[in-house]
Design a protein around this motif. Structure first.
Motif, PDB file in Angstrom:
ATOM      1  N   PHE A  10       0.695  -1.078   0.032  1.00 19.09           N
ATOM      2  CA  PHE A  10      -0.030   0.133  -0.069  1.00 19.09           C
ATOM      3  C   PHE A  10       0.768   1.161  -0.029  1.00 19.09           C
ATOM      4  N   ALA A  11       1.931   1.186   0.788  1.00 18.99           N
ATOM      5  CA  ALA A  11       2.717   2.467   1.046  1.00 18.99           C
ATOM      6  C   ALA A  11       3.576   2.593  -0.481  1.00 18.99           C
ATOM      7  N   ILE A  12       4.079   1.708  -1.088  1.00 15.76           N
ATOM      8  CA  ILE A  12       4.458   1.721  -2.453  1.00 15.76           C
ATOM      9  C   ILE A  12       3.658   2.280  -3.448  1.00 15.76           C
ATOM     10  N   LEU A  13       2.507   1.665  -3.616  1.00 19.71           N
ATOM     11  CA  LEU A  13       1.561   2.256  -4.471  1.00 19.71           C
ATOM     12  C   LEU A  13       0.927   3.730  -4.220  1.00 19.71           C
ATOM     13  N   THR A  14       0.868   3.946  -3.068  1.00 20.20           N
ATOM     14  CA  THR A  14       0.479   5.401  -2.821  1.00 20.20           C
ATOM     15  C   THR A  14       1.469   6.227  -2.996  1.00 20.20           C
ATOM     16  N   ALA A  15       2.839   5.826  -2.874  1.00 16.81           N
ATOM     17  CA  ALA A  15       3.939   6.793  -3.164  1.00 16.81           C
ATOM     18  C   ALA A  15       4.230   6.981  -4.756  1.00 16.81           C
ATOM     19  N   CYS A  16       3.846   5.921  -5.475  1.00 12.50           N
ATOM     20  CA  CYS A  16       3.784   6.134  -6.820  1.00 12.50           C
ATOM     21  C   CYS A  16       2.909   6.869  -7.221  1.00 12.50           C
ATOM     22  N   GLY A  17       1.288   6.592  -6.628  1.00  9.44           N
ATOM     23  CA  GLY A  17       0.218   7.567  -7.164  1.00  9.44           C
ATOM     24  C   GLY A  17       0.481   9.138  -7.089  1.00  9.44           C
ATOM     25  N   SER A  18       1.237   9.482  -5.683  1.00 15.66           N
ATOM     26  CA  SER A  18       0.923  10.899  -5.220  1.00 15.66           C
ATOM     27  C   SER A  18       2.326  11.357  -5.627  1.00 15.66           C
ATOM     28  N   GLY A  19       3.194  10.827  -6.257  1.00 11.11           N
ATOM     29  CA  GLY A  19       4.638  11.402  -6.288  1.00 11.11           C
ATOM     30  C   GLY A  19       4.760  11.730  -7.796  1.00 11.11           C
ATOM     31  N   GLY A  20       3.754  11.556  -8.673  1.00 12.94           N
ATOM     32  CA  GLY A  20       3.674  11.904  -9.867  1.00 12.94           C
ATOM     33  C   GLY A  20       4.353  10.955 -11.197  1.00 12.94           C
ATOM     34  N   TYR A  21       4.482   9.765 -10.604  1.00  8.15           N
ATOM     35  CA  TYR A  21       5.256   8.799 -11.395  1.00  8.15           C
ATOM     36  C   TYR A  21       4.060   7.904 -11.717  1.00  8.15           C
ATOM     37  N   SER A  22       4.070   7.263 -12.996  1.00  7.79           N
ATOM     38  CA  SER A  22       3.231   6.383 -13.203  1.00  7.79           C
ATOM     39  C   SER A  22       3.973   4.935 -13.447  1.00  7.79           C
ATOM     40  N   PHE A  23       3.329   3.733 -13.684  1.00 10.06           N
ATOM     41  CA  PHE A  23       4.198   2.566 -13.928  1.00 10.06           C
ATOM     42  C   PHE A  23       4.983   2.421 -15.268  1.00 10.06           C
ATOM     43  N   THR A  24       4.707   3.602 -16.026  1.00 11.65           N
ATOM     44  CA  THR A  24       5.484   3.506 -17.385  1.00 11.65           C
ATOM     45  C   THR A  24       6.648   4.018 -17.330  1.00 11.65           C
ATOM     46  N   GLY A  25       7.014   4.568 -16.163  1.00  9.28           N
ATOM     47  CA  GLY A  25       8.301   5.501 -16.047  1.00  9.28           C
ATOM     48  C   GLY A  25       8.170   6.807 -16.247  1.00  9.28           C
ATOM     49  N   GLY A  26       7.030   7.241 -16.548  1.00  8.12           N
ATOM     50  CA  GLY A  26       6.852   8.532 -17.013  1.00  8.12           C
ATOM     51  C   GLY A  26       6.692   9.668 -15.629  1.00  8.12           C
ATOM     52  N   ASP A  27       7.093  10.716 -15.946  1.00  4.80           N
ATOM     53  CA  ASP A  27       7.007  11.684 -14.873  1.00  4.80           C
ATOM     54  C   ASP A  27       6.153  12.904 -14.984  1.00  4.80           C
ATOM     55  N   VAL A  28       4.758  12.925 -14.566  1.00  5.14           N
ATOM     56  CA  VAL A  28       3.851  13.977 -14.799  1.00  5.14           C
ATOM     57  C   VAL A  28       4.035  15.050 -14.021  1.00  5.14           C
ATOM     58  N   LEU A  58      -4.946   8.365 -27.934  1.00  2.17           N
ATOM     59  CA  LEU A  58      -4.062   9.296 -27.098  1.00  2.17           C
ATOM     60  C   LEU A  58      -4.619   9.706 -26.004  1.00  2.17           C
ATOM     61  N   ARG A  59      -6.126  10.078 -25.726  1.00  4.97           N
ATOM     62  CA  ARG A  59      -6.736   9.986 -24.349  1.00  4.97           C
ATOM     63  C   ARG A  59      -6.399   9.211 -23.559  1.00  4.97           C
ATOM     64  N   ASP A  60      -6.761   7.854 -24.399  1.00  2.00           N
ATOM     65  CA  ASP A  60      -6.637   6.617 -23.374  1.00  2.00           C
ATOM     66  C   ASP A  60      -5.486   6.181 -22.840  1.00  2.00           C
ATOM     67  N   ILE A  61      -4.297   6.487 -23.488  1.00  2.00           N
ATOM     68  CA  ILE A  61      -3.055   5.860 -23.098  1.00  2.00           C
ATOM     69  C   ILE A  61      -2.850   6.842 -21.821  1.00  2.00           C
ATOM     70  N   PHE A  62      -3.059   7.970 -21.856  1.00  2.00           N
ATOM     71  CA  PHE A  62      -2.771   8.601 -20.640  1.00  2.00           C
ATOM     72  C   PHE A  62      -3.661   8.478 -19.463  1.00  2.00           C
ATOM     73  N   VAL A  63      -4.819   8.088 -19.781  1.00  2.00           N
ATOM     74  CA  VAL A  63      -5.831   7.858 -18.665  1.00  2.00           C
ATOM     75  C   VAL A  63      -5.541   6.479 -18.164  1.00  2.00           C
ATOM     76  N   ARG A  64      -5.263   5.525 -18.894  1.00  6.12           N
ATOM     77  CA  ARG A  64      -4.582   4.266 -18.511  1.00  6.12           C
ATOM     78  C   ARG A  64      -3.379   4.205 -17.916  1.00  6.12           C
ATOM     79  N   GLN A  65      -2.396   5.206 -18.190  1.00  2.81           N
ATOM     80  CA  GLN A  65      -1.021   4.669 -17.822  1.00  2.81           C
ATOM     81  C   GLN A  65      -0.375   6.081 -16.908  1.00  2.81           C
TER      82      GLN A  65
END
Length: 167
Positions: A10-28, A58-65
């Protein structure tokens, strides 16, 4: 022990979600929203479904990833542009029949204007182009739906990687 593992996950998933990182390696970064305008088709050859198919891909990939929320207008990250190319050319000439092609290549090109309202230096305007080959004995009208889906997915992946990829 199970509680510890569950809390760690849970801590890892929360950190990934709130830190601006996605599972694709992207940085928002600090972006929370994204808007993707409809991409009109200004290619010399107009495929009727291409604008809608590409825009949705294009919309879908950003929403999914990513954790970004899709908004109609004024997102922290904004995409707009046009479809500028839809070309079919013969490739792989057959040796037995002079002048005949064994395959054709469908190429789609889009011009993308990406605006990052939070980090302007990351904004860009760039052409993206992808292609797919198909048998010369197959009519384009029979193959176009599958080819367009494949190419628009690849274009969307390239755009995602260029805009928020961190590699």
């Amino acid at each position: 022990m199970r509680k510890f593992i569950a809390l760690s996950i849970f801590a890892i998933l929360t950190a990934c979600g709130s830190g601006g990182y996605s599972f694709t390696g992207g940085d928002v970064g600090n972006a929370k929203t994204i808007s993707v305008d409809f991409f009109p088709n200004y290619a010399p050859i107009v495929e009727p479904t291409l604008s809608q198919t590409f825009t949705e891909a294009l919309r879908d990939i950003f929403v999914r990833q990513t954790s970004l929320e899709l908004v109609e207008r004024g997102g922290d990250l904004q995409f707009e542009g046009t479809i500028t190319g839809y070309d079919v050319k013969p490739i792989n000439a057959q040796s037995s029949e002079i002048g005949e092609a064994a395959a054709n290549r469908l190429t789609i090109t889009v011009n993308v204007i990406y605006t990052n309202k939070l980090e302007e230096k990351k904004s860009f305007e760039q052409n993206f182009s992808r292609f797919a080959d198909f048998d010369a004995n197959v009519d384009l009208s029979q193959a176009s739906a599958t080819l367009i889906e494949q190419i628009t997915t690849e274009l969307a992946e390239n755009i995602l990687n260029q805009s928020i990829g961190s590699w």
